[in-house]
Design an enzyme around this catalytic site. Structure first.
Site, PDB file in Angstrom:
ATOM      1  CB  CYS A  86       3.851   0.361   4.074  1.00  0.00           C
ATOM      2  SG  CYS A  86       2.210   0.461   3.350  1.00  0.00           S
ATOM      3  CG  HIS A 194       6.381   2.034   0.157  1.00  0.00           C
ATOM      4  ND1 HIS A 194       6.573   0.750   0.620  1.00  0.00           N
ATOM      5  CD2 HIS A 194       5.049   2.263   0.225  1.00  0.00           C
ATOM      6  CE1 HIS A 194       5.401   0.212   0.939  1.00  0.00           C
ATOM      7  NE2 HIS A 194       4.457   1.114   0.712  1.00  0.00           N
ATOM      8  CD  GLU A 196      10.038   0.037   0.328  1.00  0.00           C
ATOM      9  OE1 GLU A 196      10.090   1.158   0.863  1.00  0.00           O
ATOM     10  OE2 GLU A 196       8.991  -0.642   0.284  1.00  0.00           O
TER      11      GLU A 196
END
Lengths: 220, 79
Positions: A86, A194, A196
């Site tokens: 990002c 994302h 994660e």
């Protein structure tokens, strides 16, 4: 695998990255403040999402000039792995570790939702644990994720198998539906979605686990 | 010396903000407005009196930080 997460003022996914790395590697990553000019000896550097320096001037522009980025560049030049997520992707393009730029979303709106991605390339330390063409769902949360590069650069990225993730339904106007790209040496990955945030089923999915597992298998 | 740096998107790079401004102006009763491109104006105070040096220095600032030359171009005005 030893990992470090870079922390800029107004990073806000640094702790998500820490939780994901701790969960996947079994040990907490080093958290490195942007003013530090030295990186610890690590295999992977993660540049997390957020709004570094309040997105002043351009997203990622100020962060790309911070002391720690000189060390990140040196790490990348030696072949060390770097994952920019990002805002981290924006920092990587502003630092010229990746080509192109991320512009305002074509629809002008901040887009925050899970999106389906196609894994386009498994010949990388980041994606070897996925199947070619596999569909995965990662969240996106950005106002400036509209990837732009000139046609020659886009052709080159595609020709060299450096487009790693593509959106199944383009949320931001990104050129050729690109969601994530690799550097020429394939050791730097920048992506808007994302991974994660999808390592724990309790927070919406586990499709991101294979990315960290791939890195652990390659770098440990 | 005072300098003004105009940073704008290169021709051919889509400017969604400019487009939205254009639509809004058309909606406000200005049908004569065609394409709109939005940019940035950065004002700088520069010490010294050597205009050529100032111009060269500001060019370096633009290349290093003020503009992203992948998508933007810049113009420098010195007073």
């Amino acid at each position: 695998m030893k990992a470090a997460v870079i922390v800029f003022p107004a990073s806000n996914c640094d702790r998500d990255a820490k939780v994901a790395l701790t969960e996947m590697t079994g040990k907490a990553p080093a958290m490195v403040w942007h003013q530090d000019s030295d990186l610890p000896d690590v295999d992977l550097v993660v540049i997390p999402g957020g709004f570094s320096y309040g997105d002043y001037l351009r997203c990622g522009a100020m962060a790309s000039q911070s002391p720690v980025m000189r060390s990140v560049k040196a790490h990348a030049e030696k072949g060390g792995a770097v994952l920019g997520i990002c805002n981290g992707f924006q920092v990587l393009t502003e630092s010229h570790l990746l080509p192109g730029a991320l512009m305002r979303n074509a629809g002008l709106k901040f887009v925050c939702k899970p999106v389906t991605l196609k894994v386009e390339e498994t010949q990388s330390a980041f994606t070897r644990g996925y199947n070619n063409g596999q569909s995965v769902v990662f969240p996106v949360a950005h106002g400036e994720g509209n990837y732009y590069a000139d046609d020659a650069t886009l052709d080159r990225l595609e020709g060299e198998g450096r487009v790693v993730f593509r959106y199944a339904a383009n949320p931001n106007g990104s050129a050729r539906d690109i969601a994530g790209i690799l550097s020429e040496k394939r050791n730097v990955l920048g992506m808007m979605p994302h991974p994660e945030r999808v390592v724990d089923g309790a927070t919406g999915g586990t499709d991101g686990r294979a990315l960290f597992k791939s890195l652990i298998e390659t770098l440990s | 010396m005072k300098a003004r740096v105009f940073v704008t998107l290169k021709n051919g790079v889509l400017d969604p903000q400019g487009k939205a401004i254009g639509h809004a102006l058309n909606g406000l009763g200005f049908p004569q407005v065609g394409e709109v491109r939005q940019g940035k104006l950065i004002e700088l105070e520069i010490a010294g009196s050597d205009a050529d040096k100032a111009r060269a220095d500001i060019k370096a600032m633009c290349e290093k930080l003020l503009a992203n030359t992948v998508i933007e171009k810049y113009e420098i005005e010195l007073k």
